[in-house]
Design an enzyme around this catalytic site. Structure first.
Site, PDB file in Angstrom:
ATOM      1  N   CYS A  84      -0.573   7.263 -10.392  1.00 53.46           N
ATOM      2  CA  CYS A  84      -0.758   6.261  -9.349  1.00 53.46           C
ATOM      3  C   CYS A  84      -2.236   5.891  -9.280  1.00 53.46           C
ATOM      4  O   CYS A  84      -3.102   6.761  -9.287  1.00 53.46           O
ATOM      5  CB  CYS A  84      -0.272   6.785  -8.003  1.00 53.46           C
TER       6      CYS A  84
ATOM      7  N   GLU B  12       3.211   4.146 -10.758  1.00 56.40           N
ATOM      8  CA  GLU B  12       2.994   3.057  -9.800  1.00 56.40           C
ATOM      9  C   GLU B  12       1.522   2.671  -9.877  1.00 56.40           C
ATOM     10  O   GLU B  12       0.655   3.425  -9.454  1.00 56.40           O
ATOM     11  CB  GLU B  12       3.352   3.516  -8.384  1.00 56.40           C
TER      12      GLU B  12
ATOM     13  N   TYR C  30       0.856  -1.203   0.000  1.00 55.05           N
ATOM     14  CA  TYR C  30       0.000   0.000   0.000  1.00 55.05           C
ATOM     15  C   TYR C  30       0.885   1.244   0.000  1.00 55.05           C
ATOM     16  O   TYR C  30       1.802   1.355   0.824  1.00 55.05           O
ATOM     17  CB  TYR C  30      -0.895   0.028   1.253  1.00 55.05           C
ATOM     18  N   SER C  31       0.591   2.169  -0.897  1.00 53.68           N
ATOM     19  CA  SER C  31       1.322   3.441  -0.914  1.00 53.68           C
ATOM     20  C   SER C  31       1.048   4.182   0.391  1.00 53.68           C
ATOM     21  O   SER C  31      -0.088   4.219   0.857  1.00 53.68           O
ATOM     22  CB  SER C  31       0.825   4.325  -2.062  1.00 53.68           C
TER      23      SER C  31
ATOM     24  N   TYR D 132      -1.461  -0.670  -9.608  1.00 50.92           N
ATOM     25  CA  TYR D 132      -1.656  -1.964  -8.911  1.00 50.92           C
ATOM     26  C   TYR D 132      -2.924  -2.639  -9.391  1.00 50.92           C
ATOM     27  O   TYR D 132      -3.722  -2.027 -10.070  1.00 50.92           O
ATOM     28  CB  TYR D 132      -1.699  -1.746  -7.390  1.00 50.92           C
TER      29      TYR D 132
END
Length: 357
Positions: free
Chosen positions: A315, A355, A134-135, A357
Site C-alpha cells: 500500500c 492498493e 483514503y485508506s 494511488y
C-alpha cells in the site's frame, strides 16, 4: 492510609486451557473513604492487557459493508481531531485525522472512505468536486474503541515549481489540504466504505501477514495491527506472524512508530518491524535504502513464507510497485523460479493484495 489486602486464587478452564485468576481485595482503613477495590486479571495476560471494544455486534456481519453512502448522497461527519504526526525534519506534513461518523458508516479494516472536498469541480463547473479515496487507518472500532469514529492518515500535497523552487498554491492537492486544515467540530462529507482487496483474511488466526508500505500507505496496516495486538476481540485471537516494512524519508517521517515499537516489545514472537529510511540508511550497494532493498535483504525468508501460504500486502504511491516487482523478479530468477508463474499462483491463492494511488 492503612490498607489490608486479601488475595484469592481461582482456577478456571476455558477453551481447553487452564487459567488462574487472582482477585485482590483492598480495604482502606480510612473512615472517610471506605471502598473495595478488586483487581481481576489472567496471569498470562497481566503483562500485556488488551483494550475492550464495543459494540461487538460489529463482528457479526458475514460480509463487509460496501458503499453505504454514495457520492450523490454522502454522509456528513464531524471532525474530532487533526494532529500533525511527523517531526520537524520530515519533508512535508502528514496528519492523523479522526472523524466521528456516529456509528452510521461502519467499515472493516483495510477499507477506504471517500471524501468530497467543498467547492466545484474545476473540470465540470457547477458540479461538486470528485470523491478522493483514503485508506482508513483505524480498526472498525475507531481510535476511541466505541465503533463511532474512523481515522485517516493524510499527507498534505503541495507543489513546488522546479524552476523557481517556490510553492505554487494553485497546484496543491485540493482534498489533502482541505483535510489537514480542518478543526475539531468541522463537518466533512464522506462516502463508502469501499474496497475488498485489502481486507484482512481472518479464517486462519495463525497465518503470516507481510505488509509493505510507503508513507501514508501504512494506514490499513495500522488498523490490522491494532486489531491483532491492541484490541480484545473474543472471536479473533491472533497467533500468527505480522511483519511490517515501512519506507519513509527519515526518522522524523516515521508514522505511528510508538505503536509499532510497543507491539515489538509486547509480542516479539508475533510481530516484526523493518524500517527503510531513504535519506538516512544505505542499501548494500551504497545507494538509498528503499522498501524493495529491505525486501531483498530478507528475500529468502519472504519467499519461504509465501510458499507456506503467507499473505503479502502493498500500500502506498503507485511508483513503489515497479521497483518492488523488479526486485521480486530478480530474486525469483536467482532461486531458479519464474516470477510470472509465482505471481499468478499468489493471485490465484488470494495471497497477493495491492492498493496503490
Amino acid at each position: 492510609m492503612a490498607h489490608s489486602a486479601i488475595i484469592q486464587s481461582h482456577n478456571l478452564r476455558f477453551q481447553d486451557k487452564s487459567w488462574t485468576f487472582l482477585s485482590l481485595d483492598l480495604k482502606t482503613k480510612n473512615l472517610q473513604s471506605r471502598r473495595n477495590y478488586r483487581v481481576c486479571m489472567s496471569v498470562q495476560q497481566a503483562s500485556r492487557s488488551k483494550i475492550a471494544v464495543t459494540p461487538l455486534e460489529l463482528e457479526k456481519a458475514k460480509e463487509p459493508p460496501l458503499n453505504t453512502y454514495k457520492p450523490k448522497g454522502p454522509y456528513t461527519a464531524t471532525i474530532v481531531s487533526v494532529e500533525r504526526i511527523v517531526g520537524p525534519k520530515a519533508p512535508g506534513e502528514t496528519c492523523h485525522i479522526v472523524i466521528d461518523h456516529g456509528g452510521n458508516v461502519p467499515y472493516w479494516e483495510g477499507q477506504s472512505y471517500g471524501v468530497i472536498p467543498p467547492g466545484e469541480n474545476p473540470k465540470k463547473p457547477g458540479s461538486p468536486n470528485n470523491v478522493r479515496l483514503y485508506s482508513i487507518a483505524s480498526t472498525r472500532y475507531g481510535d476511541s474503541f466505541d465503533g463511532k469514529t474512523g481515522s485517516l492518515c493524510v499527507r498534505r500535497a503541495v507543489y513546488y515549481d522546479p524552476e523557481t523552487g517556490k510553492e505554487d498554491p494553485s497546484k496543491k492537492g485540493v482534498c489533502s489540504n482541505f483535510l489537514c486544515d480542518l478543526k475539531p467540530g468541522d463537518k466533512v462529507q464522506i462516502t463508502g466504505p469501499s474496497g475488498k482487496i485489502m481486507l484482512l483474511p481472518e479464517d486462519d488466526p495463525n497465518a503470516t501477514h507481510i505488509m509493505i508500505a510507503t508513507g501514508t500507505g501504512v494506514a490499513p496496516f495500522r488498523g490490522y495491527l491494532r486489531r491483532m495486538f491492541m484490541e480484545s476481540i473474543p472471536t479473533f485471537k491472533f497467533g500468527g506472524l505480522a511483519w511490517l516494512f515501512l519506507g519513509v524519508a527519515n526518522t522524523d517521517s516515521l508514522l505511528y512508530d510508538d505503536e509499532f515499537s510497543k507491539y515489538l516489545q509486547d509480542y516479539p514472537d508475533n510481530f516484526r518491524y523493518d524500517r527503510a529510511l531513504s535519506r538516512e540508511q544505505k542499501n548494500r550497494n551504497g545507494g538509498k535504502m528503499y522498501v524493495q532493498d529491505k525486501i531483498e535483504e530478507y528475500s529468502d525468508e519472504i519467499f519461504k513464507l509465501l510458499d507456506s501460504g503467507a499473505h503479502i500486502y502493498f500500500c502506498g504511491l503507485k511508483g513503489m510497485m515497479p521497483g518492488i516487482q523488479e526486485t521480486l523478479k530478480r530474486v525469483a530468477e536467482e532461486r531458479g523460479e519464474s516470477w510470472d508463474e509465482k505471481l499468478s499462483q499468489l493471485k490465484k491463492n488470494k495471497q497477493w493484495h495491492v492498493e496503490v494511488y
